[in-house]
Design an enzyme around this catalytic site. Structure first.
Site, mmCIF file in Angstrom:
data_model
loop_
_atom_site.group_PDB
_atom_site.id
_atom_site.type_symbol
_atom_site.label_atom_id
_atom_site.label_comp_id
_atom_site.label_asym_id
_atom_site.label_seq_id
_atom_site.Cartn_x
_atom_site.Cartn_y
_atom_site.Cartn_z
ATOM 1 N N GLU A 35 84.238 1.658 74.764
ATOM 2 C CA GLU A 35 83.328 2.697 74.272
ATOM 3 C C GLU A 35 83.780 3.287 72.935
ATOM 4 O O GLU A 35 82.998 3.321 71.998
ATOM 5 C CB GLU A 35 83.140 3.773 75.343
ATOM 6 C CG GLU A 35 81.903 4.644 75.100
ATOM 7 C CD GLU A 35 82.189 5.795 74.176
ATOM 8 O OE1 GLU A 35 81.310 6.146 73.396
ATOM 9 O OE2 GLU A 35 83.314 6.334 74.206
ATOM 10 N N ARG B 275 74.912 5.687 74.032
ATOM 11 C CA ARG B 275 76.213 5.631 73.335
ATOM 12 C C ARG B 275 76.191 4.719 72.096
ATOM 13 O O ARG B 275 77.189 4.067 71.783
ATOM 14 C CB ARG B 275 77.326 5.142 74.275
ATOM 15 C CG ARG B 275 77.730 6.133 75.346
ATOM 16 C CD ARG B 275 78.362 7.379 74.722
ATOM 17 N NE ARG B 275 79.015 8.205 75.711
ATOM 18 C CZ ARG B 275 78.409 9.140 76.439
ATOM 19 N NH1 ARG B 275 77.110 9.372 76.274
ATOM 20 N NH2 ARG B 275 79.085 9.852 77.303
ATOM 21 N N SER C 204 86.105 8.544 77.847
ATOM 22 C CA SER C 204 85.691 7.315 78.539
ATOM 23 C C SER C 204 86.096 6.128 77.677
ATOM 24 O O SER C 204 85.719 6.061 76.509
ATOM 25 C CB SER C 204 84.174 7.266 78.699
ATOM 26 O OG SER C 204 83.728 8.328 79.491
HETATM 27 N N1 EPU Z 1 83.175 6.822 89.731
HETATM 28 C C1 EPU Z 1 84.022 6.314 90.675
HETATM 29 N N2 EPU Z 1 85.355 6.265 90.400
HETATM 30 C C2 EPU Z 1 85.857 6.708 89.245
HETATM 31 C C3 EPU Z 1 84.993 7.206 88.247
HETATM 32 C C4 EPU Z 1 83.636 7.258 88.525
HETATM 33 O O1 EPU Z 1 83.609 5.907 91.757
HETATM 34 O O2 EPU Z 1 87.077 6.633 89.087
HETATM 35 C C5 EPU Z 1 81.739 6.927 90.039
HETATM 36 C C6 EPU Z 1 81.318 8.368 90.258
HETATM 37 O O3 EPU Z 1 81.529 8.780 91.584
HETATM 38 C C7 EPU Z 1 79.849 8.334 89.921
HETATM 39 C C8 EPU Z 1 79.791 7.266 88.849
HETATM 40 O O4 EPU Z 1 80.995 6.507 88.935
HETATM 41 O O5 EPU Z 1 79.085 7.906 91.013
HETATM 42 C C9 EPU Z 1 79.614 7.841 87.463
HETATM 43 O O6 EPU Z 1 80.658 8.784 87.216
HETATM 44 P P1 EPU Z 1 80.373 10.172 86.427
HETATM 45 O O7 EPU Z 1 79.110 10.745 86.880
HETATM 46 O O8 EPU Z 1 81.601 10.996 86.494
HETATM 47 O O9 EPU Z 1 80.124 9.751 84.944
HETATM 48 P P2 EPU Z 1 80.764 8.596 84.093
HETATM 49 O O10 EPU Z 1 79.837 7.454 84.069
HETATM 50 O O11 EPU Z 1 82.149 8.395 84.567
HETATM 51 C C10 EPU Z 1 79.688 9.492 81.870
HETATM 52 C C11 EPU Z 1 80.095 9.549 80.418
HETATM 53 C C12 EPU Z 1 81.024 10.735 80.181
HETATM 54 C C13 EPU Z 1 80.291 12.021 80.594
HETATM 55 C C14 EPU Z 1 79.894 11.886 82.064
HETATM 56 C C15 EPU Z 1 79.076 13.069 82.534
HETATM 57 C C16 EPU Z 1 80.080 7.292 79.522
HETATM 58 C C17 EPU Z 1 80.895 6.105 79.092
HETATM 59 N N3 EPU Z 1 80.759 8.323 80.027
HETATM 60 O O12 EPU Z 1 80.871 9.257 82.632
HETATM 61 O O13 EPU Z 1 81.272 10.815 78.778
HETATM 62 O O14 EPU Z 1 81.121 13.148 80.426
HETATM 63 O O15 EPU Z 1 79.074 10.705 82.242
HETATM 64 O O16 EPU Z 1 77.819 13.040 81.928
HETATM 65 O O17 EPU Z 1 78.853 7.256 79.392
HETATM 66 C C18 EPU Z 1 82.790 10.046 77.075
HETATM 67 O O18 EPU Z 1 81.865 9.391 76.607
HETATM 68 O O19 EPU Z 1 83.953 10.016 76.552
HETATM 69 C C19 EPU Z 1 82.575 10.819 78.285
HETATM 70 C C20 EPU Z 1 83.562 11.489 78.866
#
Ligand code: EPU
Length: 340
Positions: A334, A164, A238
Site C-alpha cells: 500500500e 487508495r 497498513s
Molecule cells: N482483520 C483480521 N485480522 C487482522 C486484521 C484485520 O481478521 O489482523 C479483519 C477484521 O476483523 C475486519 C477486516 O479484517 O473484519 C478489516 O479490518 P479493519 O476493518 O480493521 O480495516 P482494515 O481493512 O484492516 C482499512 C484501512 C485502514 C483504515 C481502516 C478503517 C486499508 C489498506 N486500510 O484497514 O487504513 O484505518 O480500514 O477504515 O485500506 C492505512 O491505510 O494506513 C490505514 C490504516
C-alpha cells in the site's frame, strides 16, 4: 532556502529505513517549490515531494532532491446553510486540520482523525478511514504542474480517485505537486450505518450522539488498539492494500472460508481484507529480517531492527508468498516506495 546534504531517509519516513538523501529542502511557498525544482533540474537530479513520510518507504539512497512540502494555509472560502468550503495548504498537519474543522462543527473528515501526515498527501492515496475518504469531500485541488511549470486546478475527476489510488500515485502521471486542497464539509453529522468497528465502539459505549466531536473522540480510541504509535514503533500504517477481486474469485474463496470478510466493490468485484488473509495464513506476529507483523493488526508491518530496504523486501516477499499459497491472492504493497 537551505539545501541540506546527505540526510538519512530513516529520519524522514516513519518506517525508518533507507539510506541517504543527496539533498533535502523545506519549502513554505509555491515560489520556493519552483526554485527547488529548478535546483534539481539544473543538476540533472530527480526530485520527490515528501509530506510526513508515513506512507512512503525508502529502501536505499535517493540521489536527488527531497522536497519537504510545508506550504500552509487555512481559509474559509464559502458557507451556506448546509455546507462550508475551506482551502487548506498542503503543508498543514492533517490531524490539526481535522481538529479545526470539527471545532467548527463540520462533518466530512472527523472519521479520518488521528491519521499521520500532512493535508497535501491525503489525495495521493485517497486516504480513508471508518467510512470517509478524502474523495468524498474534496471539491478541487491546486497543484504545480512541473511539466508546464504552471499552477493548475484539478477536479476530483481529474484526480481519478479509486480505492487508495489516484493519478498522483502513478509515476507516469506524477508531474503535479499538490499546493492546496479545497474541501466541502457538511453541517449535518454522519449518519448510521457506520463502519463496523466504529459502530461497535459506539454501541459498546452506548453513544448515540454522532456529532463530529463525538466521532473524533471515538476514532483515536479505535485506532490505538489497531495501529502502532509511530513515535514508539516504526511502521507505515497498513502495509498491504485490501485486494479487489472478481466476484467468481470471492465466491470460490467463500466456499472454502465462509467467514471471510468481503465487501461489494464497483464492477462486480469484491474487496477482501488483507489483514484477515495474513492473519488466517498464520502470520500474525510473524517476525523475520528485523520486521514483524503487528500482533494487534496483521495488516501492519513494523520495523523492529531491520538494517536495510533489502530486509523489508525479503520480509514482504515471504508474507506475499504464504498468502498466495493459501488463498491464490497476490497482495500489493500500500505505501509508495521512494524511487531510487
Ligand atoms: N482483520 C483480521 N485480522 C487482522 C486484521 C484485520 O481478521 O489482523 C479483519 C477484521 O476483523 C475486519 C477486516 O479484517 O473484519 C478489516 O479490518 P479493519 O476493518 O480493521 O480495516 P482494515 O481493512 O484492516 C482499512 C484501512 C485502514 C483504515 C481502516 C478503517 C486499508 C489498506 N486500510 O484497514 O487504513 O484505518 O480500514 O477504515 O485500506 C492505512 O491505510 O494506513 C490505514 C490504516
Amino acid at each position: 532556502m537551505q539545501y541540506l546534504e546527505n540526510i538519512p531517509l530513516s529520519t524522514l519516513t516513519t518506517m525508518r529505513l533507507g539510506g541517504l538523501a543527496r539533498y533535502v529542502v523545506k519549502i513554505t511557498a509555491t515560489e520556493d517549490l519552483k526554485q527547488a525544482i529548478q535546483f534539481a533540474e539544473e543538476r540533472g537530479l530527480p526530485w520527490f515531494v515528501l509530506g510526513g513520510g508515513s506512507n512512503v518507504v525508502a529502501l536505499g539512497d535517493y540521489r536527488g532532491l527531497i522536497i519537504l512540502n510545508r506550504i500552509t494555509a487555512f481559509k474559509k472560502l464559502r458557507e451556506d446553510s448546509d455546507t462550508a468550503t475551506y482551502q487548506i495548504g498542503a503543508g498543514e498537519v492533517w490531524d490539526s486540520v481535522v481538529e479545526r474543522l470539527v471545532q467548527a462543527g463540520l462533518s466530512g473528515v472527523e472519521a479520518m482523525s488521528g491519521i499521520p501526515g500532512f493535508a497535501g498527501s491525503t489525495p495521493i492515496q485517497n486516504v480513508g478511514a471508518y467510512g470517509q475518504e478524502i474523495a468524498d469531500t474534496l471539491v478541487e485541488l491546486s497543484a504545480f504542474d512541473s511539466s508546464s511549470q504552471r499552477l493548475v486546478t484539478l477536479s476530483p475527476d481529474d484526480c481519478a480517485f479509486t480505492y487508495r489510488n489516484s493519478i498522483f500515485k502513478n509515476p507516469e502521471t506524477r508531474h503535479h505537486v499538490i499546493v492546496s486542497i479545497t474541501l466541502r464539509l457538511s453541517k449535518i453529522p454522519m449518519q448510521p450505518p457506520f463502519y463496523p468497528s466504529l459502530q461497535q465502539y459506539l454501541t459498546d459505549h452506548q453513544l448515540t450522539d454522532y456529532s463530529p466531536a463525538q466521532i473524533r473522540a471515538a476514532v483515536p480510541a479505535i485506532r490505538a488498539e489497531r495501529l502502532p504509535d509511530l513515535n514508539y514503533l516504526a511502521s507505515a500504517g497498513s502495509f498491504f492494500k485490501n485486494p479487489i477481486v472478481q466476484a467468481s474469485v470471492a465466491y470460490e474463496l467463500l466456499r472454502r472460508f465462509p467467514d471471510m470478510p468481503h465487501w461489494e466493490a464497483p464492477g462486480q468485484q469484491f474487496k477482501l481484507a488483507a489483514g484477515w488473509l495474513i492473519d488466517q495464513a498464520g502470520l500474525r506476529s510473524y517476525s523475520a529480517h528485523g520486521l514483524q507483523i503487528y500482533p494487534h493488526n496483521a495488516l501492519v508491518v513494523t520495523n523492529i531492527s531491520a538494517q536495510s530496504g533489502e530486509d523489508l523486501l525479503l520480509f514482504k516477499s515471504e508474507v506475499v508468498a504464504v498468502v498466495r499459497e493459501m488463498f491464490g491472492i497476490t497482495l500489493e504493497q500500500e505505501p509508495e516506495t521512494l524511487p531510487s
